[in-house]
Enzyme design. Structure first.
Site, PDB file in Angstrom:
ATOM      1  N   HIS A  21      68.486  50.240  57.671  1.00  0.00           N
ATOM      2  CA  HIS A  21      68.274  51.245  58.718  1.00  0.00           C
ATOM      3  C   HIS A  21      69.542  52.099  58.835  1.00  0.00           C
ATOM      4  O   HIS A  21      70.505  51.892  58.089  1.00  0.00           O
ATOM      5  CB  HIS A  21      67.853  50.598  60.038  1.00  0.00           C
ATOM      6  CG  HIS A  21      68.806  49.578  60.596  1.00  0.00           C
ATOM      7  ND1 HIS A  21      70.113  49.860  60.915  1.00  0.00           N
ATOM      8  CD2 HIS A  21      68.637  48.267  60.886  1.00  0.00           C
ATOM      9  CE1 HIS A  21      70.698  48.797  61.405  1.00  0.00           C
ATOM     10  NE2 HIS A  21      69.829  47.792  61.375  1.00  0.00           N
ATOM     11  N   HIS A  24      73.157  50.570  58.870  1.00  0.00           N
ATOM     12  CA  HIS A  24      73.770  50.219  57.587  1.00  0.00           C
ATOM     13  C   HIS A  24      74.321  51.473  56.903  1.00  0.00           C
ATOM     14  O   HIS A  24      75.416  51.467  56.354  1.00  0.00           O
ATOM     15  CB  HIS A  24      72.740  49.575  56.644  1.00  0.00           C
ATOM     16  CG  HIS A  24      72.070  48.363  57.190  1.00  0.00           C
ATOM     17  ND1 HIS A  24      70.729  48.335  57.494  1.00  0.00           N
ATOM     18  CD2 HIS A  24      72.548  47.138  57.503  1.00  0.00           C
ATOM     19  CE1 HIS A  24      70.413  47.130  57.953  1.00  0.00           C
ATOM     20  NE2 HIS A  24      71.508  46.389  57.983  1.00  0.00           N
ATOM     21  N   CYS A 130      71.662  29.699  65.167  1.00  0.00           N
ATOM     22  CA  CYS A 130      70.778  30.875  65.158  1.00  0.00           C
ATOM     23  C   CYS A 130      70.508  31.247  63.710  1.00  0.00           C
ATOM     24  O   CYS A 130      71.433  31.584  62.970  1.00  0.00           O
ATOM     25  CB  CYS A 130      71.394  32.065  65.886  1.00  0.00           C
ATOM     26  SG  CYS A 130      70.388  33.563  65.675  1.00  0.00           S
ATOM     27  N   CYS A 133      71.509  34.903  62.902  1.00  0.00           N
ATOM     28  CA  CYS A 133      72.939  35.100  62.632  1.00  0.00           C
ATOM     29  C   CYS A 133      73.411  34.259  61.455  1.00  0.00           C
ATOM     30  O   CYS A 133      74.495  34.485  60.939  1.00  0.00           O
ATOM     31  CB  CYS A 133      73.783  34.719  63.844  1.00  0.00           C
ATOM     32  SG  CYS A 133      73.540  35.748  65.297  1.00  0.00           S
ATOM     33  N   CYS A 155      69.825  33.411  71.434  1.00  0.00           N
ATOM     34  CA  CYS A 155      70.991  34.081  70.849  1.00  0.00           C
ATOM     35  C   CYS A 155      71.186  35.420  71.546  1.00  0.00           C
ATOM     36  O   CYS A 155      70.237  36.192  71.696  1.00  0.00           O
ATOM     37  CB  CYS A 155      70.761  34.301  69.352  1.00  0.00           C
ATOM     38  SG  CYS A 155      71.947  35.417  68.603  1.00  0.00           S
ATOM     39  N   HIS A 158      70.278  38.224  68.930  1.00  0.00           N
ATOM     40  CA  HIS A 158      68.905  38.340  68.442  1.00  0.00           C
ATOM     41  C   HIS A 158      67.836  38.183  69.518  1.00  0.00           C
ATOM     42  O   HIS A 158      66.681  38.544  69.295  1.00  0.00           O
ATOM     43  CB  HIS A 158      68.652  37.328  67.324  1.00  0.00           C
ATOM     44  CG  HIS A 158      69.366  37.702  66.060  1.00  0.00           C
ATOM     45  ND1 HIS A 158      70.623  37.263  65.768  1.00  0.00           N
ATOM     46  CD2 HIS A 158      68.989  38.517  65.046  1.00  0.00           C
ATOM     47  CE1 HIS A 158      71.007  37.781  64.611  1.00  0.00           C
ATOM     48  NE2 HIS A 158      70.039  38.547  64.149  1.00  0.00           N
ATOM     49  N   LYS A 305      71.126  48.881  70.818  1.00  0.00           N
ATOM     50  CA  LYS A 305      71.668  48.765  69.469  1.00  0.00           C
ATOM     51  C   LYS A 305      70.544  48.925  68.454  1.00  0.00           C
ATOM     52  O   LYS A 305      69.478  48.351  68.591  1.00  0.00           O
ATOM     53  CB  LYS A 305      72.335  47.394  69.289  1.00  0.00           C
ATOM     54  CG  LYS A 305      73.013  47.247  67.935  1.00  0.00           C
ATOM     55  CD  LYS A 305      73.329  45.792  67.607  1.00  0.00           C
ATOM     56  CE  LYS A 305      73.784  45.682  66.151  1.00  0.00           C
ATOM     57  NZ  LYS A 305      73.820  44.303  65.670  1.00  0.00           N
ATOM     58  N   LYS A 308      66.207  46.710  63.274  1.00  0.00           N
ATOM     59  CA  LYS A 308      64.808  46.706  62.899  1.00  0.00           C
ATOM     60  C   LYS A 308      64.007  45.796  63.835  1.00  0.00           C
ATOM     61  O   LYS A 308      62.897  46.123  64.239  1.00  0.00           O
ATOM     62  CB  LYS A 308      64.696  46.183  61.464  1.00  0.00           C
ATOM     63  CG  LYS A 308      63.325  46.304  60.874  1.00  0.00           C
ATOM     64  CD  LYS A 308      63.099  47.700  60.319  1.00  0.00           C
ATOM     65  CE  LYS A 308      61.687  47.769  59.729  1.00  0.00           C
ATOM     66  NZ  LYS A 308      61.373  49.120  59.297  1.00  0.00           N
TER      67      LYS A 308
HETATM   68 ZN   LIG Z   1      71.509  35.427  66.385  1.00  0.00          ZN
END
Ligand SMILES: [Zn+2]
Length: 524
Positions: A21, A24, A130, A133, A155, A158, A305, A308
């Site tokens: 996305h 990156h 996680c 992560c 998390c 996430h 943030k 995706k």
């Molecule tokens: Zn995470």
């Protein structure tokens, strides 16, 4: 510290779990602008990017898609990650994949070295993990869940529940590096940038470090631990080593010592891996830490943030298909203060494209080339005597080079572009004020007309050189239109530090017609 005559910059290697996305692409462009700038400054430059292909998350995604993890990685690399580099015009020197033998060999060599010297030992670990992560979490890394996860701890990055893992593991003696890391941060105040990130990392390390579990037994998609093949290497420990495996650590000492240490450009969310774990790993192996770890901010879309998983992901080609790669690069590098969070919106992008690229730079370039065509048969005229107005332009150009270089030295890419843009603004003002189309009507003022047009064309010459790292395609078109390729050689061979030396474009140079650098975009 890296010597001033060489520059090795690495992006994080990107996880092939999914497609890229614009977050990156943002990191890639920033690293590329810095690399191109140094390359064009005569600095021995190397830029590295690549992909991170091991770990449980990749394995799960591959299984869910009915393919092997290697097939999944191959597919994503070839169909998404390598094409991304073309989409946004990245001139990287190398691309490393963590499934390549040249990398896996180094991971094993490095692990064995740390095992032999006692920095890796066996132990048992139980903790929150996680999968998003690929990281064990401390209790204070977790937040209360929302939506379908209400009542659970999730998390913080996430927003998904964590798992409890208990494993026999090998541990890296990270805790023994606490003081050495603090000494490093103290002795090199610019090791971690920007300062807000430095403060955060320092207080994290001051609270004390746990040893790091660096192996996994519950799945097998990773680099085998060389002395115990029932374990694979923790994906982060594996991935971080790409920065030295790609330049030949353990196999090509000459190249390694030529390149290392690297400047590491990372999103601030992975700064701990790069500014804490990674330098400790290197110290354990008697290697220099990175030259610098620069954590940039997040791209925000609608205040969140970019990611995706949060459905705000925008594919880079969605932007470049409409605006082109130069506009993508220019927009993200100029509109956001590098190091801070920045908001993306289509409206802001479209407005800046029109005002700054099309009307500001593009229009300046086409007007000047067209006037040289119309009044001088397309031949760059010789300048007559300079007045204060011309000396003002010369000074603007010289000052812009100095200011831009100073900004690049601190990674303030937005300030560097702003400095270069003073040339665009001053030249536009100069032409408006000098009114060459009026001067052209009086044959007695021919020398004056030539002075104005020479000044404008020579200003464009400097702009093409200075903008080449940011908008390489437009800069190249302008270079060809100025006839500079014939008169001065290739644009990429032009040195940025001497771009401000006035009078390089020779009188008599034959210009070429210039199509619009930034054509009008029809509103959708
Ligand atoms: Zn995470």
């Amino acid at each position: 510290m890296a010597a001033a005559d060489r520059f090795y910059i690495a992006t994080p290697i990107f996880y092939v779990n999914d497609v890229p996305h614009i977050g990156h692409a943002y990191t890639e462009v920033a690293a590329d602008v810095l690399a191109r700038w140094h390359r064009q400054s005569g600095v021995d430059t190397w830029s590295l990017t690549g992909t991170d292909e091991h770990g449980q998350k990749i394995l799960r995604t591959a299984v869910a898609n009915g393919v092997t993890p290697q097939e999944w990685a191959d597919k994503l690399v070839e169909s998404a990650w390598k094409p991304l580099l073309d989409t946004i015009d990245i001139a990287n020197d190398d691309f490393i994949r963590t499934t390549e033998p040249r990398h896996e060999k180094v991971v094993q060599q490095f692990l064995q070295k740390l095992y032999d010297t006692g920095f890796i030992t066996e132990g048992e670990y139980e903790g929150y993990y996680c999968v998003g992560c690929e990281e064990y979490k401390q209790a204070d890394d977790l937040v209360p869940g929302a939506g379908e996860f209400v009542g659970q701890q999730v998390c913080a990055i996430h927003g998904r529940p964590i798992e409890v893992l208990k494993e026999k593991n090998y541990f890296f003696a990270l805790s023994t590096f606490q003081q050495k890391l603090l000494d490093l941060y103290e002795s090199q105040p610019d090791f971690i940038q920007p300062p807000s990130l430095r403060n955060e990392i320092m207080s994290f390390v001051r609270r004390g470090l746990d040893d790091l579990s660096i192996s996994r037994q519950s799945f097998d998609w990773g680099v085998r631990i060389p002395w115990d093949d029932s374990h694979v290497t923790y994906v982060w420990f594996d991935a971080l080593l790409n920065y030295i495996s790609a330049i030949g650590w353990g196999s090509d000492d000459e190249n390694f010592s030529r390149r290392w240490p690297a400047v590491q450009l990372v999103g601030k969310d992975i700064a701990r891996f790069h500014a804490v774990i990674w330098p400790a790993m290197l110290m354990a192996a008697d290697l220099q830490p990175p030259a610098r770890v620069f954590g940039h901010g997040w791209l925000l879309v609608g205040g969140e943030k970019m990611s995706k998983s949060k459905l705000t992901g925008i594919a880079p080609h969605q932007i470049t298909d409409v605006f082109g790669s130069d506009a993508f690069r220019y927009y993200f590098m100029s509109a956001i203060n590098f190091g801070q969070d920045g908001s993306f919106s289509w409206e802001d992008l479209a407005a800046r494209y029109q005002a700054e690229l099309a009307n500001g730079f593009g229009n300046l370039a086409s007007r000047v080339i067209a006037m040289v065509g119309k009044y001088c048969d397309g031949v760059v005229p010789a300048s007559g005597e300079a007045t204060d107005a011309e000396r003002g332009i010369q000074k603007t150009v010289a000052d812009a080079v100095v200011a831009a270089q100073r900004a690049i030295d601190t990674f303030a890419i937005h300030d560097a572009i702003a400095a270069v843009w003073t040339i665009v603004d001053e030249l536009n003002g100069y032409i408006t004020l000098q009114e060459p189309w009026k001067v052209a009507k009086d044959p007695a003022l021919e020398e004056r007309l030539h002075t104005i047009l020479y000044t404008a064309a020579e200003g464009l010459r400097a702009l093409a050189v200075l903008l080449s790292p940011v908008t390489p395609q437009a800069a190249q078109k302008l270079w060809v239109a100025l006839g500079a390729e014939g008169a001065l050689g290739g644009l990429r061979e032009q040195s940025i530090p001497s771009a401000g030396t006035w009078g390089q474009l020779p009188a008599g140079t034959q210009t070429q017609p210039l199509e619009a650098l930034f054509p009008r975009i029809e509103a959708e």
